[in-house]
Design a protein around this motif. Structure first.
Motif, PDB file in Angstrom:
ATOM      1  N   ASN A 137       0.843  -1.189   0.000  1.00 57.90           N
ATOM      2  CA  ASN A 137       0.000   0.000   0.000  1.00 57.90           C
ATOM      3  C   ASN A 137       0.882   1.244   0.000  1.00 57.90           C
ATOM      4  O   ASN A 137       2.109   1.156   0.011  1.00 57.90           O
ATOM      5  CB  ASN A 137      -0.940   0.006   1.210  1.00 57.90           C
ATOM      6  N   ARG A 138       0.247   2.383  -0.015  1.00 58.66           N
ATOM      7  CA  ARG A 138       0.945   3.661  -0.099  1.00 58.66           C
ATOM      8  C   ARG A 138       1.874   3.893   1.090  1.00 58.66           C
ATOM      9  O   ARG A 138       3.016   4.334   0.910  1.00 58.66           O
ATOM     10  CB  ARG A 138      -0.088   4.783  -0.207  1.00 58.66           C
ATOM     11  N   SER A 139       1.413   3.588   2.286  1.00 59.63           N
ATOM     12  CA  SER A 139       2.239   3.837   3.466  1.00 59.63           C
ATOM     13  C   SER A 139       3.501   2.982   3.458  1.00 59.63           C
ATOM     14  O   SER A 139       4.580   3.442   3.861  1.00 59.63           O
ATOM     15  CB  SER A 139       1.437   3.598   4.744  1.00 59.63           C
ATOM     16  N   LEU A 141       4.997   1.908   0.728  1.00 59.37           N
ATOM     17  CA  LEU A 141       5.855   2.466  -0.310  1.00 59.37           C
ATOM     18  C   LEU A 141       6.600   3.690   0.210  1.00 59.37           C
ATOM     19  O   LEU A 141       7.800   3.846  -0.028  1.00 59.37           O
ATOM     20  CB  LEU A 141       5.019   2.830  -1.540  1.00 59.37           C
ATOM     21  N   VAL A 142       5.905   4.547   0.939  1.00 58.80           N
ATOM     22  CA  VAL A 142       6.553   5.733   1.514  1.00 58.80           C
ATOM     23  C   VAL A 142       7.628   5.318   2.499  1.00 58.80           C
ATOM     24  O   VAL A 142       8.732   5.901   2.528  1.00 58.80           O
ATOM     25  CB  VAL A 142       5.503   6.649   2.177  1.00 58.80           C
ATOM     26  N   ASP A 159       1.079  15.012   1.232  1.00 64.67           N
ATOM     27  CA  ASP A 159       0.240  14.150   0.392  1.00 64.67           C
ATOM     28  C   ASP A 159       0.050  14.711  -1.014  1.00 64.67           C
ATOM     29  O   ASP A 159      -0.037  13.951  -1.989  1.00 64.67           O
ATOM     30  CB  ASP A 159      -1.120  13.944   1.049  1.00 64.67           C
ATOM     31  N   LEU A 162       3.166  13.964  -2.904  1.00 61.56           N
ATOM     32  CA  LEU A 162       3.231  12.517  -3.139  1.00 61.56           C
ATOM     33  C   LEU A 162       2.328  12.108  -4.293  1.00 61.56           C
ATOM     34  O   LEU A 162       2.689  11.254  -5.110  1.00 61.56           O
ATOM     35  CB  LEU A 162       2.833  11.761  -1.874  1.00 61.56           C
ATOM     36  N   ASP A 163       1.142  12.725  -4.373  1.00 60.31           N
ATOM     37  CA  ASP A 163       0.238  12.408  -5.470  1.00 60.31           C
ATOM     38  C   ASP A 163       0.874  12.702  -6.832  1.00 60.31           C
ATOM     39  O   ASP A 163       0.565  12.038  -7.826  1.00 60.31           O
ATOM     40  CB  ASP A 163      -1.059  13.219  -5.341  1.00 60.31           C
ATOM     41  N   LEU A 166       4.365   9.867  -6.971  1.00 64.40           N
ATOM     42  CA  LEU A 166       4.236   8.415  -6.810  1.00 64.40           C
ATOM     43  C   LEU A 166       3.956   7.674  -8.111  1.00 64.40           C
ATOM     44  O   LEU A 166       4.471   6.564  -8.300  1.00 64.40           O
ATOM     45  CB  LEU A 166       3.169   8.080  -5.771  1.00 64.40           C
ATOM     46  N   GLU A 170       6.184   4.490  -9.028  1.00 70.34           N
ATOM     47  CA  GLU A 170       5.596   3.163  -9.228  1.00 70.34           C
ATOM     48  C   GLU A 170       5.918   2.621 -10.619  1.00 70.34           C
ATOM     49  O   GLU A 170       6.181   1.418 -10.785  1.00 70.34           O
ATOM     50  CB  GLU A 170       4.085   3.243  -9.007  1.00 70.34           C
TER      51      GLU A 170
END
Length: 251
Positions: A137-139, A141-142, A159, A162-163, A166, A170
């Motif tokens: 999930n996103r967390s 990956l961070v 955020d 990040l949008d 990411l 990815e």
């Protein structure tokens, strides 16, 4: 190789201060863009012009779909590099960009445009085993990016930023997962490999394995820093790179 593309689409490059003989093509690491090389031109030797690679889906090309097929991307990059006006081309790749630079060097040699030299940093040899990045999930990956280094903390904590970044990260992870080294002719150009002394992702002994992939001269340098030494120790990296270009590649 297809129709020669407009290099302004694929590269960021400042106007040369004077006649430039060497084009330094720089490929960024995971999720990176040509902007990461923005401070480099003033530190490079006279006669060297930087060409920072703009990948689809990254930075100024964010509106485009990223390319996550290594063969397709290398073929497109080779066409773009062949359009650069400098007679001598040096390829530089950091982390994931090191493997792309290696495959780009292979493609150029096949096309008769042998690069003057290849410089790789922060990455083991192309035939090294790469453990898959397992994030659900996103967390996660961070958290992985925070451990890896290279992505500014202010981006990881915002955020909205990040949008923006990411999707490119990815796509680059998919690109890395799809890459598979295939045995072939050794490179004939000189190769410099640079490692971070405290890099836990790609320790110096693995970076030194690049020697077996060229029949030309090989040099190996270890500099202070972890995997993100390109950000934390750029002056030393540029100095090592510049010395190699002048003394080994173009001497």
């Amino acid at each position: 190789m297809g129709v020669t593309p407009d290099p302004r689409r694929w590269f960021w490059s400042p106007e040369p201060r004077a006649y430039s003989r060497i084009g330094l093509v720089c490929l960024p690491g995971l999720g990176g863009d040509a902007a990461m090389f923005g401070s480099w031109p003033e530190a490079l030797p006279p006669g060297v012009r930087l060409w920072g690679v703009r990948l689809p889906g990254h930075g100024s090309r964010m509106a485009e779909d990223p390319v996550d097929d290594p063969d397709v991307l290398v073929g497109q990059l080779a066409d773009a590099v062949l359009s650069i006006p400098e007679p001598d081309i040096v390829l530089f790749g950091y982390s994931m960009g090191a493997v792309l630079a290696f495959e780009l060097a292979r493609a150029l040699e096949t096309a008769g445009g042998t690069p003057t030299a290849l410089v790789v940093a922060g990455r083991g040899a192309p035939d090294a085993d790469v453990p898959p990045v397992q994030v659900r999930n996103r967390s996660e990956l961070v958290a992985f990016l925070r451990r890896l280094g290279g992505v500014p903390a202010e981006v990881l904590e915002d955020d909205r930023l990040l949008d923006l970044v990411l999707p490119a990260i990815e796509a680059d992870l998919r690109l890395s997962e799809q890459y598979a080294f295939v045995e072939g002719e050794l490179l004939s150009c000189p190769v410099l490999a640079v490692a971070g002394r405290a890099d836990r992702l790609w320790p110096p002994d693995q970076v030194g394995d690049w020697e077996r992939h060229t029949s030309g001269p090989f040099a190996f340098q270890v500099v202070a820093g972890g995997h993100d030494f390109i950000h934390t120790n750029p002056k030393v990296l540029i100095s090592v790179l510049s010395q190699f270009i002048l003394e080994k590649a173009c001497g």
